[in-house]
Write a protein that holds these residues in place. Structure first.
Motif, PDB file in Angstrom:
ATOM      1  N   ARG A 122       0.944  -1.171  -0.116  1.00 26.02           N
ATOM      2  CA  ARG A 122       0.051   0.011  -0.006  1.00 26.02           C
ATOM      3  C   ARG A 122       0.800   0.992  -0.023  1.00 26.02           C
ATOM      4  O   ARG A 122       0.432   2.293  -0.366  1.00 26.02           O
ATOM      5  CB  ARG A 122      -0.976   0.013   1.279  1.00 26.02           C
ATOM      6  N   GLY A 123       2.239   1.251   0.366  1.00 24.39           N
ATOM      7  CA  GLY A 123       3.102   2.348   0.286  1.00 24.39           C
ATOM      8  C   GLY A 123       4.009   2.291  -1.053  1.00 24.39           C
ATOM      9  O   GLY A 123       4.847   3.260  -0.871  1.00 24.39           O
ATOM     10  N   ALA A 174      -4.456   8.380 -14.163  1.00 30.17           N
ATOM     11  CA  ALA A 174      -4.709   6.807 -14.585  1.00 30.17           C
ATOM     12  C   ALA A 174      -6.020   6.419 -13.848  1.00 30.17           C
ATOM     13  O   ALA A 174      -6.667   5.596 -14.427  1.00 30.17           O
ATOM     14  CB  ALA A 174      -3.691   5.972 -14.149  1.00 30.17           C
ATOM     15  N   ALA A 175      -6.180   6.890 -12.570  1.00 28.58           N
ATOM     16  CA  ALA A 175      -7.420   6.491 -12.061  1.00 28.58           C
ATOM     17  C   ALA A 175      -8.831   7.250 -12.625  1.00 28.58           C
ATOM     18  O   ALA A 175      -9.472   6.401 -12.755  1.00 28.58           O
ATOM     19  CB  ALA A 175      -7.324   7.186 -10.300  1.00 28.58           C
ATOM     20  N   ALA A 233      -1.948  13.299  -4.509  1.00 32.80           N
ATOM     21  CA  ALA A 233      -1.654  14.168  -5.260  1.00 32.80           C
ATOM     22  C   ALA A 233      -0.322  14.179  -6.241  1.00 32.80           C
ATOM     23  O   ALA A 233       0.148  14.857  -6.724  1.00 32.80           O
ATOM     24  CB  ALA A 233      -0.916  15.265  -4.106  1.00 32.80           C
ATOM     25  N   ASP A 234      -0.543  12.812  -6.477  1.00 35.77           N
ATOM     26  CA  ASP A 234       0.529  12.283  -7.650  1.00 35.77           C
ATOM     27  C   ASP A 234      -0.090  12.304  -9.030  1.00 35.77           C
ATOM     28  O   ASP A 234      -1.273  11.730  -9.203  1.00 35.77           O
ATOM     29  CB  ASP A 234       1.056  11.028  -7.462  1.00 35.77           C
ATOM     30  N   ALA A 247       0.772   1.326  -6.675  1.00 36.94           N
ATOM     31  CA  ALA A 247      -0.533   2.141  -6.665  1.00 36.94           C
ATOM     32  C   ALA A 247      -0.958   2.531  -8.025  1.00 36.94           C
ATOM     33  O   ALA A 247      -2.163   2.444  -8.346  1.00 36.94           O
ATOM     34  CB  ALA A 247      -0.364   3.146  -5.712  1.00 36.94           C
ATOM     35  N   LEU A 248       0.263   2.913  -9.033  1.00 39.42           N
ATOM     36  CA  LEU A 248      -0.155   2.979 -10.370  1.00 39.42           C
ATOM     37  C   LEU A 248      -0.800   1.979 -11.087  1.00 39.42           C
ATOM     38  O   LEU A 248      -1.817   1.978 -11.481  1.00 39.42           O
ATOM     39  CB  LEU A 248       0.989   3.474 -11.031  1.00 39.42           C
ATOM     40  N   GLU A 249      -0.549   0.678 -10.754  1.00 40.77           N
ATOM     41  CA  GLU A 249      -0.876  -0.517 -11.466  1.00 40.77           C
ATOM     42  C   GLU A 249      -2.336  -0.680 -10.755  1.00 40.77           C
ATOM     43  O   GLU A 249      -3.244  -1.176 -11.810  1.00 40.77           O
ATOM     44  CB  GLU A 249      -0.195  -1.820 -11.083  1.00 40.77           C
TER      45      GLU A 249
END
Length: 275
Positions: free
Chosen positions: A97-98, A130-131, A123-124, A103-105
Motif C-alpha cells: 500500500r506504500g 490513470a485513476a 497528489a501524484d 498503486a499506479l498498477e
C-alpha cells in the motif's frame, strides 16, 4: 461425499468438524472455487498456499482478508482481488500500500482505489490521471491541486461526463471546454493516455498552400506520411480533428523541438509551435 458437498456450497467447509477436511487441499480447493470466502475455514498451511489463495480471490476478492500475510503482499493476488472491489486495497499488506508503482498498477484496474491511497499518492499526477481515466468519479479523491488541473479534470470528464465534473474545482466546473460535449471533441491525449502519435513538421518544400495555408506533414509512428494544408489561424484542436478523421482514438502530436502540447492548449494556434 465431502467433495460433493463443497462443490455444491463452499460454505460446507465451515461445517466440517474434523481438521482433516480443512487441511485437505483437494477439498479446500473445490470449496474456494465455489465460494472464495471458504478460505476462512482452511487450515493455516492452506491459507498460505498461493495457488489456492489465487483461486479464492478470483471467485471473491474479499477472500484476501483470510490469506496468509505473505500472500497479502503478493502483487498478482492483490491485483486479482481489486478486479472484484477497490475496497480490497485495504486488505493488502502495508508494504504494498506504500508502493507508488504498485498503486499506479492498482488504479489502472480500479480507479476508485484512489479513495484508499495516502495523501501524497492522491497528489501524484500520474496516479490520479490513470485513476480518473479508468473511473472518472475518482476525481473526488484527488488532491485539491489536481481537482483544479484542467488536463486531469478533462480526463475525468471524458470518462464520466457530468458525474466527474461536479468534483472539479469551482473555477473549472463552468469552463466551456470541460463540458462533456466539448471535452469529447477534444481529440488531444493527455500525458500517459493511449493515443496515436504523430510527428508534425512543415512540408519540405517550405511553400505555403495556394491561399497561404500552412503546408504540413504528419508522420505516424509506423512511418506513414501525410501532407495536407491547414488554415493559418487553425488551432491544435483543428489539427487533432484532422488527424483523427472518422476514428475515435486520441492523438498526441510532437512538434519541432520535441514539444508535445497538452489538451489544455487545444485552442492555441498551430503556427505558435513553429516559431
Amino acid at each position: 461425499s465431502k467433495l460433493a458437498s463443497v462443490r455444491k456450497s463452499g460454505l460446507a467447509l465451515g461445517f466440517a468438524v474434523d481438521d482433516a477436511s480443512r487441511a485437505d487441499r483437494e477439498i479446500v480447493l473445490e470449496a474456494v472455487k465455489e465460494y472464495g470466502g471458504a478460505l476462512n475455514y482452511a487450515s493455516k498451511d492452506l491459507r498460505a498456499d498461493r495457488e489456492l489463495v489465487l483461486e479464492a480471490v478470483k471467485k471473491n476478492g474479499c477472500a484476501l482478508r483470510f490469506a496468509d500475510e505473505v500472500l497479502r503482499a503478493d502483487r498478482e493476488i492483490v491485483l486479482q482481488a481489486l478486479e472484484d472491489s477497490s475496497f480490497n486495497w485495504t486488505l493488502a499488506a502495508e508494504e504494498l500500500r506504500g508502493d507508488r508503482q504498485f498503486a499506479l498498477e492498482a488504479v489502472r484496474i480500479s480507479g476508485m482505489v484512489l479513495h484508499y491511497l495516502a495523501p501524497d499518492l492522491c497528489a501524484d499526477r500520474e496516479i490520479v490521471s490513470a485513476a480518473v481515466r479508468r473511473t472518472g468519479s475518482a476525481l473526488q479523491f484527488a488532491s485539491k491541486e489536481l481537482r483544479n488541473d484542467f488536463d486531469v479534470v478533462l480526463e475525468a470528464v471524458r470518462s464520466a461526463g457530468c458525474e466527474a465534473l461536479r468534483f472539479a474545482g469551482q473555477d473549472l466546473r463552468d469552463d466551456p471546454e470541460l463540458q462533456p460535449d466539448w471535452a469529447g471533441g477534444n481529440g488531444m491525449a493527455a500525458s500517459g493516455a493511449p493515443a496515436r502519435i504523430f510527428t508534425i513538421s512543415r512540408h519540405p518544400s517550405g511553400l505555403p498552400g495556394p491561399k497561404g495555408e500552412l503546408h504540413l506533414v504528419a508522420t505516424a509512428l509506423a512511418g506513414e506520411e501525410r501532407a495536407f494544408y491547414m488554415p493559418t489561424d487553425a488551432t491544435l484542436a483543428d489539427l487533432a480533428r484532422t488527424l483523427r478523421g472518422s476514428g475515435s482514438a486520441l492523438v498526441r502530436m510532437i512538434f519541432p523541438g520535441n514539444r508535445v502540447p497538452l489538451p489544455s492548449q487545444a485552442r492555441a494556434p498551430i503556427s505558435k509551435f513553429f516559431k
